[in-house]
Every structure is written in C-alpha cells, then in structure tokens.
Design a protein around this motif. Structure first.
Motif, mmCIF file in Angstrom:
data_model
loop_
_atom_site.group_PDB
_atom_site.id
_atom_site.type_symbol
_atom_site.label_atom_id
_atom_site.label_comp_id
_atom_site.label_asym_id
_atom_site.label_seq_id
_atom_site.Cartn_x
_atom_site.Cartn_y
_atom_site.Cartn_z
ATOM 1 N N PHE A 39 0.680 -1.500 0.025
ATOM 2 C CA PHE A 39 -0.133 0.113 0.034
ATOM 3 C C PHE A 39 0.939 1.102 0.061
ATOM 4 O O PHE A 39 0.566 2.169 -0.533
ATOM 5 C CB PHE A 39 -1.012 -0.194 1.242
ATOM 6 C CG PHE A 39 -2.194 -0.846 0.989
ATOM 7 C CD1 PHE A 39 -3.059 -0.733 -0.183
ATOM 8 C CD2 PHE A 39 -2.571 -1.873 2.033
ATOM 9 C CE1 PHE A 39 -4.065 -1.858 -0.372
ATOM 10 C CE2 PHE A 39 -3.688 -2.425 1.739
ATOM 11 C CZ PHE A 39 -4.370 -2.505 0.768
ATOM 12 N N ASN A 43 0.676 4.182 -3.034
ATOM 13 C CA ASN A 43 0.434 5.602 -2.468
ATOM 14 C C ASN A 43 1.507 6.107 -3.162
ATOM 15 O O ASN A 43 1.359 7.409 -3.697
ATOM 16 C CB ASN A 43 0.356 5.642 -1.036
ATOM 17 C CG ASN A 43 -1.041 5.140 -0.443
ATOM 18 O OD1 ASN A 43 -1.883 5.290 -1.152
ATOM 19 N ND2 ASN A 43 -0.948 4.935 1.038
ATOM 20 N N THR A 44 2.511 5.954 -3.167
ATOM 21 C CA THR A 44 3.835 6.491 -3.739
ATOM 22 C C THR A 44 3.780 6.746 -5.275
ATOM 23 O O THR A 44 4.046 7.727 -5.669
ATOM 24 C CB THR A 44 5.058 5.826 -3.386
ATOM 25 O OG1 THR A 44 5.507 5.692 -2.145
ATOM 26 C CG2 THR A 44 6.342 6.785 -3.873
ATOM 27 N N LEU A 46 0.888 6.509 -6.791
ATOM 28 C CA LEU A 46 -0.391 7.480 -7.138
ATOM 29 C C LEU A 46 -0.160 8.916 -6.977
ATOM 30 O O LEU A 46 -0.753 9.662 -7.351
ATOM 31 C CB LEU A 46 -1.606 6.842 -6.140
ATOM 32 C CG LEU A 46 -2.286 5.788 -6.484
ATOM 33 C CD1 LEU A 46 -3.323 5.267 -5.288
ATOM 34 C CD2 LEU A 46 -2.868 5.756 -7.986
ATOM 35 N N ARG A 47 0.784 9.412 -6.142
ATOM 36 C CA ARG A 47 1.109 10.907 -5.975
ATOM 37 C C ARG A 47 1.867 11.183 -7.094
ATOM 38 O O ARG A 47 1.608 12.341 -7.409
ATOM 39 C CB ARG A 47 2.039 10.533 -4.611
ATOM 40 C CG ARG A 47 1.601 10.812 -3.310
ATOM 41 C CD ARG A 47 2.466 10.965 -2.199
ATOM 42 N NE ARG A 47 2.031 10.589 -1.039
ATOM 43 C CZ ARG A 47 2.508 9.614 -0.306
ATOM 44 N NH1 ARG A 47 4.002 9.336 -0.562
ATOM 45 N NH2 ARG A 47 2.264 9.190 0.655
#
Length: 135
Positions: A39, A43-44, A46-47
C-alpha cells in the motif's frame, strides 16, 4: 475413558489449537506487513499520477487542438480551391478575350487585304507596259 484421560486429550487439543492460532497470527502479521509495504508503494506511485482535473484539462486541450488542426487544414484547402477556381475563371476570361481579339484581327486583315487588292487593281491600268526590245 477416565476423567484424567479426557482432561489430557482436551489439554492436547487446546495446545494444538493454540499452536495453530499462533501460526495463523504469525501468517497474518506477515501478510499485514507485506500489504502495508504494498500500500505504501501504491500510494507513492499514485502521488506521481496526475489528478482527474489535470487529465480532463489535458484531454480537453488535445481535443481542441485536434479540432483546430482540422479547421486549419480545411480552411487552407478551401483557400487553395478558391484560388484555383479564380485562376481558372481568369484563364477562361483571358482565352475568351484572346479569341475575340483574334476574330477582330482576322476581320481587319481581311479588310486591309481587300483594300490593298483594290489599290493594286486601280494601279494596274496606269502602269505602262515595258518598251519592246528586240527585232
């Protein structure tokens, strides 16, 4: 079966259940640690992706640019077509003018030829025959 045997079997079963529970807890802890890392990586990633408003703006800009390119090509082609039509129209007019001028020149040449023939006919009797030569 005696009570002690029964208690011993229950104790053995409880021990096996506790061992199984510890193994399941350890597996869940490993799964939780792995999923937390996954996750975090997601998240990295998606940023770094653009937001939906940025995507909409980019797609909208591309669509507008494509439409403007089509309009530009069509207007250029229309201008070239119009220029060709005008050039053809001018060429047809020039050819018509040249044909009319050619007919006028032919009439004038015919008229002048007739007048020259009239002058030659008028001069023909006035010419004296050459003197006879010889015996």
């Amino acid at each position: 079966m005696t009570r002690e045997e029964m208690d011993a079997k229950i104790a053995a079963t409880e021990a096996r259940m506790e061992a199984t529970e510890h193994r399941i807890d350890a597996a869940l802890a490993r799964l939780e640690a792995g999923s937390s890392a996954a996750f975090a990586e997601i998240n990295t990633t998606l940023r770094h992706l653009p937001t939906s408003s940025t995507l909409y703006a980019t797609v909208g800009g591309a669509v507008v640019a494509g439409i403007l390119a089509v309009i530009a090509v069509l207007s250029f082609g229309g201008d070239r077509f119009d220029g060709g039509v005008q050039l053809t129209s001018a060429s047809v007019q020039a050819a018509t003018d040249a044909q009319a001028l050619s007919k006028q020149n032919a009439q004038q040449i015919e008229l002048l030829t007739g007048r020259i023939n009239d002058v030659l006919k008028a001069l023909a009797p006035r010419q004296e025959p050459p003197p006879p030569t010889g015996p």
